[in-house]
Write a protein that holds these residues in place. Sequence first.
Motif, PDB file in Angstrom:
ATOM      1  N   ILE A   1       0.642  -1.127   0.154  1.00 49.96           N
ATOM      2  CA  ILE A   1       0.228  -0.150  -0.041  1.00 49.96           C
ATOM      3  C   ILE A   1       0.888   1.420   0.235  1.00 49.96           C
ATOM      4  CG2 ILE A   1      -1.617   1.347   1.490  1.00 49.96           C
ATOM      5  CD1 ILE A   1      -3.033  -1.787   2.249  1.00 49.96           C
ATOM      6  N   TRP A   2       1.834   0.823   0.413  1.00 49.20           N
ATOM      7  CA  TRP A   2       2.643   2.523   0.404  1.00 49.20           C
ATOM      8  C   TRP A   2       3.532   3.081  -0.573  1.00 49.20           C
ATOM      9  CZ3 TRP A   2       8.641   2.313  -0.444  1.00 49.20           C
ATOM     10  CH2 TRP A   2       8.624   3.799   0.368  1.00 49.20           C
ATOM     11  N   ALA A   3       3.800   2.143  -1.399  1.00 45.29           N
ATOM     12  CA  ALA A   3       4.302   1.486  -2.928  1.00 45.29           C
ATOM     13  C   ALA A   3       3.250   2.252  -3.162  1.00 45.29           C
ATOM     14  CB  ALA A   3       4.777  -0.130  -3.129  1.00 45.29           C
ATOM     15  N   ALA A   4       2.266   1.178  -3.648  1.00 46.20           N
ATOM     16  CA  ALA A   4       1.400   2.170  -4.287  1.00 46.20           C
ATOM     17  C   ALA A   4       1.192   3.642  -4.016  1.00 46.20           C
ATOM     18  CB  ALA A   4      -0.218   0.875  -4.200  1.00 46.20           C
ATOM     19  N   SER A   5       0.801   4.586  -2.794  1.00 46.02           N
ATOM     20  CA  SER A   5       0.454   5.367  -2.393  1.00 46.02           C
ATOM     21  C   SER A   5       2.192   6.495  -3.101  1.00 46.02           C
ATOM     22  CB  SER A   5       0.570   5.979  -1.460  1.00 46.02           C
ATOM     23  OG  SER A   5       1.486   5.401  -0.102  1.00 46.02           O
TER      24      SER A   5
ATOM     25  N   TRP B   1       1.323  -1.762  -7.162  1.00 47.94           N
ATOM     26  CA  TRP B   1       1.635  -2.691  -6.728  1.00 47.94           C
ATOM     27  C   TRP B   1       0.027  -2.561  -5.139  1.00 47.94           C
ATOM     28  CZ3 TRP B   1       6.625  -3.380  -7.588  1.00 47.94           C
ATOM     29  CH2 TRP B   1       7.327  -2.923  -8.319  1.00 47.94           C
ATOM     30  N   GLY B   2      -0.544  -1.903  -4.499  1.00 50.25           N
ATOM     31  CA  GLY B   2      -1.024  -2.601  -3.672  1.00 50.25           C
ATOM     32  C   GLY B   2      -1.472  -3.806  -3.705  1.00 50.25           C
ATOM     33  N   LEU B   3      -2.224  -3.585  -4.789  1.00 49.95           N
ATOM     34  CA  LEU B   3      -2.268  -4.848  -5.480  1.00 49.95           C
ATOM     35  C   LEU B   3      -2.016  -6.564  -5.337  1.00 49.95           C
ATOM     36  CD1 LEU B   3      -4.787  -4.547  -8.182  1.00 49.95           C
ATOM     37  CD2 LEU B   3      -5.624  -4.623  -5.583  1.00 49.95           C
TER      38      LEU B   3
END
Length: 73
Positions: free
Chosen positions: A30-34, A41-43
């Motif tokens: 989630i951090w990488a996606a945000s 990345w979150g998925l």
Amino acid sequence: MNHYPMLYLLVRWGQPIAVALACLIAAAGIWAASSSGNLLWGLLGLGAAAIGYGLLLSYVELVKLVMDMLLPK
């Protein structure tokens, strides 16, 4: 006397450790996606967390099985 402390540690704390590691992997995804703005990345992080959680729980169950069958009571 406890001759196999790591086995007993895994039996006692295996499930909470699996949950904690899965949460860390999911949080990293989630951090990488945000930070990157890419939802993929979150998925991927959530998927990796689910797979890791399942693998760790199966390992804990395998250790429990070995302890029940092979260690003297």
